[in-house]
Structures are given as structure tokens and as C-alpha cells.
Design an enzyme around this catalytic site. Structure first.
Site, mmCIF file in Angstrom:
data_model
loop_
_atom_site.group_PDB
_atom_site.id
_atom_site.type_symbol
_atom_site.label_atom_id
_atom_site.label_comp_id
_atom_site.label_asym_id
_atom_site.label_seq_id
_atom_site.Cartn_x
_atom_site.Cartn_y
_atom_site.Cartn_z
ATOM 1 N N SER A 91 -4.771 -5.573 6.641
ATOM 2 C CA SER A 91 -5.060 -5.594 8.025
ATOM 3 C C SER A 91 -3.121 -6.010 8.153
ATOM 4 C CB SER A 91 -5.866 -6.845 7.990
ATOM 5 O OG SER A 91 -6.879 -6.592 7.362
HETATM 6 N N1 SAH Z 1 -9.322 -7.880 3.274
HETATM 7 C C1 SAH Z 1 -8.345 -6.190 3.597
HETATM 8 C C2 SAH Z 1 -8.421 -5.456 3.903
HETATM 9 C C3 SAH Z 1 -9.571 -4.501 4.432
HETATM 10 S S1 SAH Z 1 -10.121 -3.506 5.670
HETATM 11 C C4 SAH Z 1 -6.953 -6.155 2.848
HETATM 12 O O1 SAH Z 1 -6.470 -7.025 3.341
HETATM 13 O O2 SAH Z 1 -6.043 -5.679 2.224
HETATM 14 C C5 SAH Z 1 -11.846 -3.512 4.593
HETATM 15 C C6 SAH Z 1 -12.208 -3.048 3.747
HETATM 16 O O3 SAH Z 1 -14.140 -3.272 4.395
HETATM 17 C C7 SAH Z 1 -11.859 -1.615 2.963
HETATM 18 O O4 SAH Z 1 -11.920 -1.483 1.954
HETATM 19 C C8 SAH Z 1 -13.427 -1.027 3.142
HETATM 20 O O5 SAH Z 1 -13.668 -0.225 1.984
HETATM 21 C C9 SAH Z 1 -14.604 -2.481 3.032
HETATM 22 N N2 SAH Z 1 -15.834 -2.691 3.694
HETATM 23 C C10 SAH Z 1 -16.686 -1.777 4.612
HETATM 24 N N3 SAH Z 1 -17.919 -1.590 4.728
HETATM 25 C C11 SAH Z 1 -17.862 -2.884 3.000
HETATM 26 C C12 SAH Z 1 -19.299 -2.911 2.938
HETATM 27 N N4 SAH Z 1 -20.714 -2.581 3.175
HETATM 28 N N5 SAH Z 1 -18.849 -3.654 1.923
HETATM 29 C C13 SAH Z 1 -17.737 -4.133 1.243
HETATM 30 N N6 SAH Z 1 -16.636 -3.574 1.805
HETATM 31 C C14 SAH Z 1 -16.715 -2.648 2.770
#
Ligand code: SAH
Length: 213
Positions: A61
Site C-alpha cells: 500500500s
Molecule cells: N498490508 C500489505 C498490503 C496488502 S495487499 C502490505 O503492507 O504490503 C492485500 C493483500 O490481501 C494481498 O496480499 C492479498 O493476497 C490479500 N488478500 C486478499 N484476499 C484475502 C483473503 N480472503 N484472506 C487473506 N488475504 C487476502
């Protein structure tokens, strides 16, 4: 001043100018180096205030959004925090500076494995990273004082609401995956849930089930 110090100073100044003013959050974001969580050709852009691609087609992000979400979560040192969407592990590492214990869940095993390796290299020991579908939360460890969701659902997932402690706070993006989403702050009270809309945001969608890798 060295180049590195100047880049860091500008990074922190940029956060402040976008509304990240909480001293503890800024200190945590000064300590946790975003450059440790971005690899490959995007590494040199780690200190720009923009989301960047990571493995598995996901994104780390935008730093100011990480700061604003962390600030809205009002984390205190005794808190047990759940993060849904480990991604690069950057947000989890910042939460781990502020909280007692962080559980972070991602549906991609590869992202969990790679984030764990960064946590180990940095000597961060209060994060547990788990490969699972985070839309079910983490019933074994519930309730949580704070929950942060970094992928957008159409509505706040019921299991996450249920796993929030009374008095607890959850911050999450809500909305259609490819339309504008809203960042929402949910407080659980003894009577129910209070919802506050914070700002428009754009996140990758919360997808059900485990990923292929
Ligand atoms: N917080 C992260 C950015 C996250 S991007 C950072 O600091 O880099 C969003 C993430 O959510 C992705 O890696 C994706 O794989 C995950 N995601 C999406 N749906 C999900 C679910 N149902 N359960 C767990 N993770 C999920």
C-alpha cells in the site's frame, strides 16, 4: 546530511503533510524501512508515496494510507492485533512496533513465507503470519483488540465483526472491487457497532479461498 537520511526525512515529512500526525505512528514508520519490503525493479521507488507491485499480482500500500490506517486504529502497547492481507509484511511490521502481538493472514502462501523471512531478518518476533482465507478471521486467537483489513470487501465480513473485542476497533476498506471504496472505522460497543466513514481509498479486493501459490 547523507542521501539516505535526506530521503528518510522527506518520506516522513510527506507522511505528515498527508495527515499522519500521531507521534507513535511516525516513530514506527521511521524505524521500519519500507525498502526492506520492496524488492526487484521497484526497490528504488520504496520511499515514494505510491502503492507498488509485489509478488502474486498484489501491491504494497501507499505509505500515507498505511500511516492513516494505523493512526485510525489507535493501537496501544497491550493490544493483540489481527491484520488481514499480509502482502509484503510492511504494515504488519509497523503494527508490531505499536502492539503486543500481531497475527497477519494472507491467502497467498508465498507472500506469507517471504514476509516471514523479512521479519526474521529484522529480528521482529511478535508477528505470527498465517496462510489462510482471512475473511473467516482467526477464530482460534479471537477476540482481537484491533483488526486491520488491507483488502476491500463489499461489506465488513461477519466473522471479523464477531472476533472484535467489545471496545475494540476495526479499520477496513469497503466497496466494489473496481469502484471507489471507503475506508471505514468500526467500534464495537456493548450495544453493537458504530461505523465512521474516513476517506475514499482503493485496495485490491478481498478474495475468498486460498491462492494457488
Ligand atoms: N498490508 C500489505 C498490503 C496488502 S495487499 C502490505 O503492507 O504490503 C492485500 C493483500 O490481501 C494481498 O496480499 C492479498 O493476497 C490479500 N488478500 C486478499 N484476499 C484475502 C483473503 N480472503 N484472506 C487473506 N488475504 C487476502
Amino acid at each position: 546530511m547523507t542521501d539516505a537520511a535526506e530521503i528518510k526525512m522527506r518520506f516522513l515529512y510527506g507522511l505528515r503533510s498527508k495527515g499522519v500526525t500521531d507521534g507513535r505512528v511516525l516513530t514506527a514508520m521511521e524505524k521500519i524501512d519500507r525498502g526492506d519490503f520492496v524488492t526487484g525493479i521497484f526497490a528504488e521507488r520504496a520511499y515514494e508515496d505510491m502503492p507498488l507491485p509485489i509478488a502474486c499480482g498484489q501491491t504494497i500500500s501507499q505509505p500515507s494510507v498505511v500511516g492513516l490506517m494505523t493512526q485510525a486504529l489507535e493501537v496501544s502497547p497491550r493490544d493483540k492485533v489481527l491484520e488481514i492481507g499480509t502482502g509484503s509484511g510492511y504494515q504488519a511490521a509497523i503494527l508490531a512496533e505499536l502492539a503486543r502481538r500481531v497475527y497477519t493472514v494472507d491467502r497467498h502462501r508465498r507472500l506469507v513465507r517471504e514476509a516471514e523471512a523479512v521479519f526474521a531478518a529484522l529480528g521482529v518476533t511478535n508477528i505470527t503470519a498465517i496462510a489462510a482465507d482471512g475473511s473467516h478471521g482467526l477464530p482460534d486467537q479471537a477476540p482481537f483488540d484491533r483488526i486491520l483489513v488491507t483488502a476491500a470487501a463489499e461489506d465488513p465480513p461477519g466473522p471479523l465483526l464477531a472476533q472484535l473485542r467489545i471496545g475494540g476497533i476495526m479499520v477496513l476498506p469497503v466497496g466494489q472491487s473496481d469502484a471507489v471504496q471507503s475506508l471505514i472505522k468500526v467500534r464495537r460497543t456493548p450495544e453493537g457497532y458504530d461505523y465512521e466513514e474516513l476517506r475514499p481509498v482503493r485496495f485490491v479486493p478481498l478474495v475468498e479461498g486460498l491462492g494457488q501459490d
